[in-house]
Enzyme design. Structure first.
Site, short mmCIF file in Angstrom:
data_model
loop_
_atom_site.label_atom_id
_atom_site.label_comp_id
_atom_site.label_asym_id
_atom_site.label_seq_id
_atom_site.Cartn_x
_atom_site.Cartn_y
_atom_site.Cartn_z
CD GLU A 1 2.76 67.61 -64.44
OE1 GLU A 1 2.98 66.86 -65.54
OE2 GLU A 1 3.68 68.34 -64.10
N GLY B 1 11.28 68.01 -66.69
CA GLY B 1 10.63 68.65 -65.66
C GLY B 1 9.22 68.70 -65.28
CB CYS B 2 7.19 69.37 -62.11
SG CYS B 2 7.89 70.99 -61.55
CE1 TYR B 3 4.88 75.55 -62.69
CE2 TYR B 3 7.36 75.70 -62.06
CZ TYR B 3 6.00 75.91 -61.70
OH TYR B 3 5.80 76.67 -60.67
#
Lengths: 345, 345, 345, 345
Positions: D317, D154-156
């Site tokens: 990011e 996932g992104c986080y």
């Protein structure tokens, strides 16, 4: 693909940064000199943290001196300098036999009187300006190929000239009827620490500026006049809107007697159907700056309005790419005989 | 100051919220009913967290029913409803003797054929529309005073009609030459969960839309025609830009034979010099939406362009205040004989 | 309501502008002097085009001189000046018997060593600092009432101290466990023409800064220590986000032995249940800066996290209102015995 | 470079679009199938106007059916589908011998009880989840090389695990002390037409959400526990900020007994000094999302705070690139034995 040695002079601003990004990845380009008065000694990766870790991040800036540029072996030089300063570099570099692509206004205007009227100073190098080629490949491709000095177009003019040029050339519009409204992102004003460009002053704000006589009008009218074969005077109204990048231009004009919307579309298709960077969205599509940012595309659509009889032309581009650095690289590609889309798709 | 009982019908959208904000603080207004189909039972402070803690935060929404509105004792009713629905409420409320200020398009257009052309449905209540007053106090103040039904203007039309009306009335412009470009913040599209209104789709984006025939054109041309005393057809090109609030309008037009820029300025000054909400910025000032957001002002500037002979008019307003709810409250002030700026400065 | 003569010194920045907005409409305030080094001679309506047309638009700035301020008859003076400069004005004004509300950091820090550590210069006027009152009415209301000199709190500290103060005072948290993350809009950096504050540099950007030792930490720790009755050292991590206004603060802390989430909520309710400007959103509500911008509210919510045992506190305020000028006006209201919400709801 | 046939399933959202962008230019990839329930029959250039005119613009979407995907000859399949749906495709595709890179949460969580706790539904395919490899190449590169099924992070979690993993592995931090605050752009919420994601609701707004138990916490704790060799429970607090793209994460933690800031830096340098996509900015540099958007970089900096004894870790990011599609392509590069940066620099 043959390789060419290339220099960028004055790479500290937004269009300079964009040139570094594009040329740093260009398979035919060897960047042999990057110059900047303030940044000499620093590397690309330090000055532009965005580029750290990329193959060209270690390139170091050198001082902006003609001798050093010539000594670098560069055969092509991009100038990303303020107007006035660009000419000081272009003259000796051209004299030394280098081919120069200038992103400033110093060579765009051929007529010294017009330059002086709009820029408030004498045209810096009239003979060079006269021999330079206006770097809009869709229109001047053949002349760009062999040019020694390219006057790369301004951001607003590109968004205006692309849709209008073929229509004026074919005399499909009444030139005196042209009204141009353009909306530009804030990067168009450069990386200048001015109060009116602060985040808080631009965010949640829209405003017109330089009405009715923005400097880019000189360039717009020169090129539209060349297309029309007669002196064209237009209304050009720029606005500042809160986006980083992007120009949206909306043009209205009356068609020449008897000209239909279909003929407008046909002329645009004929002019640009084979162009890699002009995307024609037709009579129903709508340009949107978010579809062109960070690309070299200019999107163009048109409408005919039976109620007023007017034609509406809509265009969108990234002011820093097709409106500046991407277009300059496109000219380089033409000059070098490389595929025109190299490093630009 | 006398007190009046007031109801707001359909207060769940952006202009409804703005009405609550303005009327909730209005010293002459007692809010006796707030209605919403979806929000019945909830309080203002819950529905609009921004208003929690304010004196009117405890007001509860009731269902949107004519009987309940009449029973509330309201003498004035604001309708913040979709077009089509507004007329369903306006008819019985007017019949019951209440004075209605409608923010929808249902009564703005007098000509059923024009309404049908632009809205794709029959004009809901032609007789009521015919007897309604267009709620632009700067132009129709006297008629607003005694009106039973106000058709409060659209956001774009306000920004267009204010600068053009006095000039057309004095025949200072050639009506057929008028070209209008407008830039609107996203709240103008309402609180509608549509993909194209998502943050990511609007941020870093600019686009024209509804070109060349936006619905507000009907209203614009009706009022400009009334001013000019002849049928006026114009080009109107709306754009969506990434701000929450604000409309910026740029108009170009050819002056009538022999008319000077000074006469344009004089006519605007004559028309609006005494107006509380029209700020004239003259020939050098520039409107900026950030100076009008959250206010009921519309800022107007003008330029004459000797190169093209055109006049340029620039205006800025908050689409939700002078373009919607503030203007509606301004009409209420006129109707009640209160100082026109009450609750609006 | 009695009337008081009030002066604003240094009104050219964002918090100065906000003071003008709030005091210009304040029913108890007569603005007798507005000063600015750069703007002397200009009117409010010219300097801040947003205020043109408002009743106080015609006020003219005078030069920033103590003599002129005293001569204006002002009994209350707001100082919206850079730190260091504020003390130069506060000293003679206090000596002349005026009551001063200072928005700078010059009097917030009582301990000269702490001031010097964080500001890199000696505390300008230690005795005055010692006698000043920290202008957070929810905590120091009684002392503010009779104060001669108010050190109005910083924007970040307000958002931090409000939620933490009552919890530390009741020893419900372990002070050493406190970690504070704050997100601020760009107006917090002032109207300074710096490259890093340009629109293009802030838009589509988020960054932490001054980690781990921002100047406001001095003030935060001083006040938290006072609440806790022991020296408190915390982690404070500010971030810059692309909004004009608003601070969002997220605090995590370990509760003291045996303390439950319900006790946290009860303590906040006890402390702030009767406060006009602290809105408690409970264990399920979520603050959002868009609900507090342009208001003097600070919204506070809390959560207890059974997984980690931590308490989470969330707050949101407008950095220019409750975080600066609104809070200063709130102090004025307290000092004058006016309803504390005057001109602030 | 060898060529591989690749399919993308469910390419209509933001991360699907980003996959198309990256894989469409990948010199080793032949895109043989693009699927979407809603978009079948349309071309890439029509669905994503941004891609019109690019070499892959003519690719047509087909319906999302396992048979068709297998029939396309694809050896690698990217799944950009909602959780729950992804597993329905992954199972038969893996059974058919294809190698699958899944961007959903369906295979990230190994422990069915944890999945059910956080996602409110049973883990869809526990055996497959058990055999999948978590697609963070900086940590699991060797296992990714031969994996049949990649659970792309996932992104986080990416922004959190990258800085913390090596420090926990070397036991340089006290796991229970970790507090994570993350700020995400709105594209992280997907292209979902929800009111709370409208431009007007997100612009000029900041808010925390899913406090204290966001779904990504499951994944974060699983990986941090694996690194630490013990069960790690952390505080994770996500916030929504008005940018299109980018995650900024700020982590505080207490160092293990006797650990210095220099050791923290050394451990990060040892772990990532040779990594192409982790840029270490050291103890003075500051990550900024604007330097990583549209790139696969994650920038990491650190501070030690002698006042509190805490370590601060900062990372940035692009949530759609290193936080989703870029990282998935990075895994593909590893799986195919291509240079890991292919199509990503």
């Amino acid at each position: 693909m043959n390789h060419e040695k290339v220099a960028i002079v004055g790479a500290s601003g937004y269009s300079g940064e964009e040139l570094v990004r594009l040329l740093g990845r260009h398979p035919g380009v060897e960047l042999v000199a990057l110059t900047s008065r303030q940044l000499a000694g620093q590397t690309v990766g330090t000055v532009f943290p965005r580029f750290a870790g990329l193959p060209f991040a270690g390139l170091a800036f050198i001082a902006s001196e003609v001798g050093a540029i010539v000594a670098s072996g560069a055969r092509f030089v991009f100038l990303a300098l303020p107007h006035g300063v660009a000419a000081e570099f272009a003259q000796p570099l051209v004299a030394a036999g280098l081919r120069v692509i200038d992103l400033s206004a110093d060579f765009r205007i051929k007529d010294p009187a017009v330059y002086e009227e709009f820029y408030g100073a004498p045209l810096p190098a009239p003979e060079l300006a006269a021999s330079s080629v206006y770097g809009l490949p869709e229109i001047y491709r053949e002349r760009i190929r062999g040019a020694q000095l390219i006057a790369s177009p301004g951001c607003y003019p590109t968004s205006v000239i692309v849709p209008l040029h073929p229509l004026l050339k074919k005399r499909l519009l009444k030139p005196a009827s042209i009204v141009i409204n353009s909306l530009s992102g804030v990067s168009g004003a450069g990386r200048n620490a001015k109060t009116e460009l602060l985040y808080v002053e631009c965010n949640e704000s829209v405003r017109a500026y330089s009405v009715p006589k923005h400097r880019h009008l000189a360039e717009i009218e020169q090129e539209l006049s060349a297309a029309a074969g007669e002196r064209v005077t237009v209304t050009f109204l720029p606005h500042l809107i809160p986006v980083n990048r992007g120009i949206f231009t909306t043009i209205t004009a009356a068609p020449a007697e008897g000209v239909t919307g279909a003929e407008i579309g046909a002329a645009l298709t004929e002019a640009y159907g084979g162009e890699a960077f002009v995307r024609l969205l037709g009579e129903t599509g709508t340009p949107d700056t978010k579809n062109v940012t960070h690309t070299n595309f200019v999107d163009v659509a048109w409408r005919s309005d039976p109620r007023t009889g007017r034609i509406v032309l809509l265009s969108a581009e990234d002011n820093l790419v097709k409106g500046a650095s991407g277009q300059a690289v496109q000219s380089l590609n033409v000059m070098c005989g490389w595929p025109e889309t190299t490093a630009l798709l």
